[in-house]
Enzyme design. Sequence first.
Site, short mmCIF file in Angstrom:
data_model
loop_
_atom_site.label_atom_id
_atom_site.label_comp_id
_atom_site.label_asym_id
_atom_site.label_seq_id
_atom_site.Cartn_x
_atom_site.Cartn_y
_atom_site.Cartn_z
N ASP A 195 -1.57 0.12 8.63
CA ASP A 195 -0.63 1.06 8.13
C ASP A 195 0.87 0.94 9.07
O ASP A 195 1.62 1.84 9.37
CB ASP A 195 -0.87 2.55 8.23
N SER B 276 4.95 6.65 2.20
CA SER B 276 5.49 5.37 2.42
C SER B 276 4.83 4.49 1.70
O SER B 276 3.38 4.40 1.72
CB SER B 276 5.50 5.24 3.99
N ASN C 291 1.01 -1.16 -0.01
CA ASN C 291 0.17 0.07 0.00
C ASN C 291 0.94 1.12 -0.05
O ASN C 291 2.08 1.20 0.52
CB ASN C 291 -0.73 0.20 1.20
N HIS D 12 0.81 5.26 1.64
CA HIS D 12 0.23 5.79 2.62
C HIS D 12 0.83 7.31 2.49
O HIS D 12 2.29 7.14 2.63
CB HIS D 12 0.57 5.17 4.01
#
Length: 179
Positions: free
Chosen positions: A129, A120, A91, A93
């Site tokens: 996260d 990130s 992912n 973020h």
Amino acid sequence: MAALLADMAGDHPGRPVLVASNVPGAGGLRRAAEAGVPVAAVDHRGLSRQAFEAALLEPLRAARPDVVCLAGFMRVLTPEFVAAFAGRMINIHPSLLPKYPGLHTHARALAAGDAEAGCSVHEVTADLDAGPVLGQARVPVLPGDTEGMLAGRVLQAEHRLYPAVLRRFAAGDRTPVMI
Ligand code: NHR
């Protein structure tokens, strides 16, 4: 997502097998279809988290991806869904993790008076996260920045960082990309 597709159009260790969204009519689905990439949409509204994920897993499993990339995906995923792609779902973020997991990252960076912000790419684990960081890009916070101005600057960095990390990750290299 479009930056990843554009990067994969050249010499690349990966190729796109599916673009999926929980938002029917999302612009990214149209762009992916225009680029000749198969698309799927599963509207989460009216579905339980479990029913939504079960419906999303169908086209996803059928596409047999090696890597799953979240980009602007805003539904928290259950540990069961994460387990289906353990170690191969990533992912991007919009903060310098471990700072500011979750939502409203730019407002939080401005409220804290941070001189630097960024984004990130991290492995998706059951903890939101909090998975291992695979790359970060930093941008300055400038005097007079609004949330929107900072978000725009970070988004430009996201479009550089995510393709760089995916190239490395798809080639089996998890060394963090720091730019
Ligand atoms: N799921 C797991 N298990 N682990 C992660 O690291 C995840 C994840 C799902 C999404 C992206 C993340 C981000 O980059 C992401 C990482 C949405 C929320 C959230 O609270 C939190 C983090 C992220 C995305 N979503 C609310 C929900 O109830 C809905 C918020 C909304 O619709 O505006 O799912 O920021």
